[in-house]
Design a protein around this motif. Structure first.
Motif, short mmCIF file in Angstrom:
data_model
loop_
_atom_site.label_atom_id
_atom_site.label_comp_id
_atom_site.label_asym_id
_atom_site.label_seq_id
_atom_site.Cartn_x
_atom_site.Cartn_y
_atom_site.Cartn_z
N UNK A 79 -4.77 4.45 3.40
CA UNK A 79 -3.84 4.56 2.27
C UNK A 79 -2.47 4.09 2.70
N UNK A 80 -1.79 3.44 1.81
CA UNK A 80 -0.43 2.99 2.09
C UNK A 80 0.36 2.96 0.79
N UNK A 81 1.66 3.16 0.93
CA UNK A 81 2.53 3.08 -0.22
C UNK A 81 2.78 1.63 -0.58
N UNK A 82 2.89 1.38 -1.85
CA UNK A 82 3.25 0.06 -2.33
C UNK A 82 4.74 0.02 -2.53
N UNK A 87 -6.31 -0.16 -8.53
CA UNK A 87 -7.51 0.41 -8.00
C UNK A 87 -7.79 -0.20 -6.63
N UNK A 88 -8.99 0.16 -6.11
CA UNK A 88 -9.28 -0.23 -4.74
C UNK A 88 -9.37 -1.75 -4.60
N UNK A 138 0.27 3.88 -4.70
CA UNK A 138 -0.47 3.99 -3.46
C UNK A 138 -1.64 3.01 -3.52
N UNK A 139 -1.91 2.34 -2.41
CA UNK A 139 -2.94 1.30 -2.34
C UNK A 139 -3.95 1.65 -1.27
N UNK A 140 -5.16 1.06 -1.41
CA UNK A 140 -6.20 1.18 -0.40
C UNK A 140 -6.26 -0.14 0.37
N UNK A 171 -7.12 7.02 -5.76
CA UNK A 171 -6.59 6.00 -6.68
C UNK A 171 -7.23 6.12 -8.06
N UNK A 172 -8.54 6.39 -8.10
CA UNK A 172 -9.18 6.56 -9.41
C UNK A 172 -8.67 7.80 -10.12
N UNK A 173 -8.44 8.87 -9.38
CA UNK A 173 -7.94 10.11 -10.00
C UNK A 173 -6.54 9.91 -10.56
N UNK A 174 -5.70 9.18 -9.82
CA UNK A 174 -4.35 8.92 -10.32
C UNK A 174 -4.38 8.03 -11.56
N UNK A 175 -5.31 7.07 -11.56
CA UNK A 175 -5.46 6.22 -12.74
C UNK A 175 -5.90 7.04 -13.94
#
Length: 512
Positions: A49-52, A64-65, A320-322, A355-359
């Motif tokens: 995970x990393x911040x955008x 998403x991923x 946040x990105x994958x 990421x899916x949960x945040x979406x």
């Protein structure tokens, strides 16, 4: 009856509350501050995970991923590893790095400053690379500590008292102050406990009552106000008589107060104005507590087609990105086997789930907010008098979700509208039946109507609760007298008798 054993298949469905599902529910009701803290913890323990970095985009869709950006630098470095000296096309930067041509460790002041990846999260993640130096220093490191009431008083006491016995009594009295600055102990108990005379403790207390903030060390409200007035040189006999009968002031019994104080209406109004300017709780200025700034989660503005544009606040959307490239690169390593491979798979699964949960969280908030705006369109156009009664079930049925989901979305979420900033729960009010059989009224709109009726009343025609009930009934609102009294007390509006006395006093003063 003969018993026999048989074997058969049966299909059934059941809802299993997995840990990930429980965390999805918790994400839904988190505030903006709590969500940032949770994501910062996940990013710190999950290497995928990393911040955008914020690029100013205002889109409310969460990445998403599959949309994660590859890390080109890392890929280039790993591809060139092992054969950099054989590859004639190697980049000069790579050769300089391998040959230790970096002079930053020698000339540190000349090296470019590192910038944090996500400056907006520096307050939650102080160990972020690039966040410890440069322009993005932590301002909290330079903020002075919070001074408590006891520390503030302890700094003043040595200037007034010098004897060790006096300082001991003063310290004991200071320890018995409550958060409002009032002395909770009895003078006799303090004197008996310290082996001193009551006269001596009274003398020390009188000295302490001259400290800042004014009114501290008081034993009652009247004494607190007396200390403040005495320091302003405004404690005359009339004011002392008024402070001795504060219960009459609470009842607005101005006629009796005039007789007791020996003043006319104009002087009495001036005295009341002075009392309103005093601080009944002088110690509250030193209370320590966290101040949380309210940030709207949804922004509603008028659109060009005459409707309302509902948008998620981009400042509250975590980015946040994958890092799929990093996962693929590390997975290809032959030494990565066993527990290491399981760890990477678990991290990838957790990152994709986050990421899916945040979406899904952003989409659910948008659905609920859009339906609330559609239901309360009259409120946005005309104001609180047109606020419609609304409950969770109505919104849940409209967006085909469960009431508990709507309840979680509306908890601690705020909407910025042209009418102001409101919590989402503000739009859900109790329904009050109409006296004429038409549409029902919301409780908030009825309270607003009661407040308007009382503000418009004249000193000679103050409305009683029965009069308010009759006025509401003529306006189409059926309400009981006890409900009117409950609403009035909830809005801190005094009774009709107290309002009549206060308004007549003000009318006499205005006529002078």
């Amino acid at each position: 009856m003969a018993l026999s054993a048989s074997l058969f298949l049966r299909q059934s469905q059941s809802l299993v509350m997995t840990p990930q599902l429980m965390q999805s529910i918790q994400l839904l009701q988190m505030t903006h501050f709590e969500l940032n803290q949770f994501i910062a913890q996940e990013v710190e323990k999950n290497p995928l995970l990393e911040f955008s970095a914020g690029n100013g985009e205002t889109s409310g869709d969460m990445p998403d991923a599959g949309d994660s950006a590859p890390v080109e630098e890392f890929s280039a470095a790993t591809d060139a590893e092992g054969d950099w000296f054989d590859n004639g096309s190697a980049q000069p930067e790579q050769l300089s790095e391998r040959l230790d041509g970096d002079f930053e460790n020698v000339f540190q002041d000349d090296s470019p400053q590192k910038r944090p990846d996500a400056p907006e999260l520096l307050s939650q993640w102080k160990s972020m690379p690039g966040g410890e130096a440069g322009e993005a220093y932590d301002l909290d490191d330079f903020v002075a500590g919070i001074v408590t009431l006891r520390e503030h008083l302890g700094q003043q006491i040595p200037f007034l008292l010098a004897r060790p016995a006096d300082l001991l009594i003063a310290q004991h009295l200071t320890d018995q102050l409550d958060d409002n600055g009032y002395l909770q102990g009895e003078i006799g108990d303090v004197a008996e406990r310290l082996g001193a005379s009551s006269t001596e403790v009274e003398r020390i207390l009188a000295v302490l009552q001259t400290l800042d903030p004014p009114g501290v060390y008081a034993r009652s409200l009247s004494e607190c106000l007396s200390i403040q007035l005495q320091q302003k040189d405004r404690l005359d006999p009339a004011m002392q008589a008024l402070l001795q009968h504060l219960e009459l002031l609470a009842k607005r019994d101005f006629a009796t107060l005039r007789k007791l104080c020996g003043v006319d209406d104009e002087d009495l109004v001036d005295m009341l104005a002075e009392i309103r300017g005093l601080n009944p709780r002088p110690g509250t200025a030193f209370q320590s507590g966290s101040i949380e700034t309210v940030v709207p989660d949804i922004v509603v503005r008028a659109s060009n087609d005459g409707g309302w544009a509902v948008e998620l606040n981009p400042d509250t959307l975590p980015r946040v990105l994958v890092n799929q490239t990093y996962f693929q690169t590390v997975s290809k390593k032959p030494v990565r086997q066993g527990e290491d491979q399981n760890f990477l798979s678990e991290c990838l699964q957790t990152a994709n789930w986050l990421t899916r949960s945040l979406d899904q969280r952003a989409k659910t908030i948008m659905k609920v907010a859009t339906e609330i705006v559609r239901q309360q369109d009259a409120f946005l156009v005309h104001g609180v008098a047109h606020l419609r009664p609304l409950n969770l079930k109505t919104v849940a049925d409209a967006i085909k979700m469960h009431e508990s989901t709507v309840s979680r979305v509306t908890s601690n979420k705020y909407m910025l509208t042209p009418r102001g900033l409101f919590e989402l729960k503000y739009f859900f009010t109790v329904s009050i039946n109409s006296a004429e059989g038409g549409d029902s009224h919301s409780a908030e709109a009825v309270r607003h109507r009661i407040r308007m009726l009382i503000e418009k009343e004249s000193p000679d025609a103050v409305l009683s609760d029965d009069d308010i009930v009759l006025s509401l009934k003529n306006g189409g609102v059926e309400l009981a007298r006890r409900t009117v009294a409950k609403y009035r007390e909830a809005m801190n509006i005094p009774s009709s008798v107290q309002r009549r006395r206060e308004k007549k006093a003000r009318a006499k003063l205005a006529a002078c």
